[in-house]
Design a protein around this motif. Structure first.
Motif, short mmCIF file in Angstrom:
data_model
loop_
_atom_site.label_atom_id
_atom_site.label_comp_id
_atom_site.label_asym_id
_atom_site.label_seq_id
_atom_site.Cartn_x
_atom_site.Cartn_y
_atom_site.Cartn_z
N ALA A 1 0.84 -1.19 0.00
CA ALA A 1 0.00 0.00 0.00
C ALA A 1 0.88 1.24 0.00
O ALA A 1 1.98 1.23 0.54
CB ALA A 1 -0.90 0.01 1.23
N VAL A 2 0.38 2.30 -0.60
CA VAL A 2 1.09 3.58 -0.62
C VAL A 2 0.26 4.56 0.20
O VAL A 2 -0.94 4.69 0.00
CB VAL A 2 1.26 4.10 -2.06
CG1 VAL A 2 1.87 5.49 -2.06
CG2 VAL A 2 2.09 3.13 -2.88
N ILE A 3 0.92 5.26 1.13
CA ILE A 3 0.26 6.28 1.94
C ILE A 3 0.82 7.62 1.52
O ILE A 3 2.03 7.82 1.51
CB ILE A 3 0.50 6.03 3.44
CG1 ILE A 3 -0.06 4.66 3.83
CG2 ILE A 3 -0.13 7.14 4.27
CD1 ILE A 3 0.30 4.23 5.23
N VAL A 4 -0.08 8.54 1.15
CA VAL A 4 0.32 9.85 0.64
C VAL A 4 -0.19 10.93 1.59
O VAL A 4 -1.35 10.93 1.98
CB VAL A 4 -0.25 10.08 -0.78
CG1 VAL A 4 0.13 11.45 -1.30
CG2 VAL A 4 0.20 8.98 -1.71
N GLU A 5 0.71 11.87 1.95
CA GLU A 5 0.32 12.97 2.81
C GLU A 5 -0.43 14.02 1.99
O GLU A 5 0.04 14.44 0.93
CB GLU A 5 1.54 13.60 3.47
CG GLU A 5 1.21 14.67 4.47
CD GLU A 5 2.43 15.18 5.19
OE1 GLU A 5 2.24 16.02 6.09
OE2 GLU A 5 3.56 14.76 4.87
#
Length: 88
Positions: free
Chosen positions: A77-81
């Motif tokens: 998974a990619v978490i983006v601010e």
């Protein structure tokens, strides 16, 4: 047939048989795999031999002889601010 997910990283799937009666109990079968897992290091950008590479580390004890004939792929998974705060 039912399923639910948790934290975008877990899936639980199950069925309820036609003969199920509340109070009679049930059986659970589970499985888990995470080996070998190559986790991306926090500072992972490496440039060597004219290539940009991703630094990884092994998590868990790898059974490497069973993985040498498989294609390498990425998963996760990619978490983006977000600009206004918070994450997506």
């Amino acid at each position: 047939k039912y399923f639910y997910t948790r934290a975008a990283s877990t899936i639980v799937a199950f069925t309820v048989g036609e003969q199920f009666e509340a109070g009679n109990g049930f059986k659970v079968v589970g499985a888990h795999t995470d080996s070998p897992v190559l986790k991306v290091k926090p500072i992972s950008k490496i440039i060597a031999h004219g290539y940009m590479q991703v630094g990884v580390e092994c998590y868990g004890g790898g059974l490497w002889h069973t993985w040498f004939d498989r294609d390498l792929s990425l998963a996760g998974a990619v978490i983006v601010e977000k600009e206004g705060g918070g994450f997506e």
